[in-house]
Design an enzyme around this catalytic site. Structure first.
Site, mmCIF file in Angstrom:
data_model
loop_
_atom_site.group_PDB
_atom_site.id
_atom_site.type_symbol
_atom_site.label_atom_id
_atom_site.label_comp_id
_atom_site.label_asym_id
_atom_site.label_seq_id
_atom_site.Cartn_x
_atom_site.Cartn_y
_atom_site.Cartn_z
ATOM 1 N N ARG A 1 0.796 -1.232 0.000
ATOM 2 C CA ARG A 1 0.000 0.000 0.000
ATOM 3 C C ARG A 1 0.828 1.281 0.000
ATOM 4 N NH1 ARG A 1 -3.338 -1.735 5.135
ATOM 5 N NH2 ARG A 1 -1.296 -2.710 5.487
ATOM 6 N N SER A 2 1.768 1.407 0.941
ATOM 7 C CA SER A 2 2.436 2.713 1.064
ATOM 8 C C SER A 2 3.364 3.060 -0.107
ATOM 9 C CB SER A 2 3.122 2.878 2.427
ATOM 10 O OG SER A 2 4.087 1.901 2.657
ATOM 11 N N ASP B 1 -5.626 -4.106 3.400
ATOM 12 C CA ASP B 1 -4.370 -4.795 3.084
ATOM 13 C C ASP B 1 -4.585 -5.767 1.921
ATOM 14 O OD1 ASP B 1 -2.078 -6.290 3.030
ATOM 15 O OD2 ASP B 1 -2.041 -6.684 5.184
#
Ligand code: 4NP
Length: 158
Positions: A17-18, A122
């Site tokens: 994700r980041s 997630d």
């Protein structure tokens, strides 16, 4: 003003994700002509030094957004270096608040709090569809964050 905004996007592993969030926020800010610093990190040490997940790279490539990152863990100094630390989900936010030093200057928030209060789910154990959804969510969240910090007047560049 924009030179003084620096953002750290945070998830658990810093491979799904980041890094997508970092790549998308950089891209959207550049499209708006905003000069900000963006980096990403994970609350865990699971994947330090690794490239982004192949699926993160694939979704960015498909959308012509450059992605380049080496996974790292959040450091205490990040709370003094960055003006904003944006958590992908509530567990990330709780962990960030636990590690936050007394002299922290960064604003630490759920990224979704700039839009609809939703977490970024997630996608690690799912399929490519989850990564497509993360990408689209990051586009919306990047716009919402930049609207909040700089105002909507910076919109309008395709
Ligand atoms: P991320 O996804 O937090 O979006 O980078 C994950 C990556 C790795 C793991 C969990 C989530 N893991 O358990 O290794």
């Amino acid at each position: 003003m924009s030179q003084n905004v620096s953002v750290l996007v945070v998830c658990l592993g810093n491979i799904c994700r980041s890094p997508i969030g970092e790549a998308v926020l950089k891209h959207v800010a550049k499209e708006r002509g905003l000069d900000i610093t963006v980096d990403s990190a994970g609350t865990s040490n699971y994947h330090i030094g690794e490239d982004p997940d192949d699926r993160s790279v694939a979704v960015c490539k498909k959308n012509k957004v450059p992605i380049k990152h080496s996974a790292r863990q959040v450091q205490q100094a990040d709370f003094r270096t960055f003006t904003h630390i944006l958590a992908a989900d509530e567990a990330n936010l709780r962990n960030l608040n636990r590690m936050k030093p007394r002299d922290a200057t960064a604003e630490v928030r759920l990224w979704g709090s700039y839009l609809d209060g939703e977490a970024i789910p997630d996608p690690y154990y799912g399929g490519m569809n989850g990564f497509e959804n993360v990408f689209e969510q990051c586009v919306k969240l990047s716009n919402a964050f930049l609207d909040d910090v700089f105002g909507t007047s910076t919109q309008g560049v395709e």
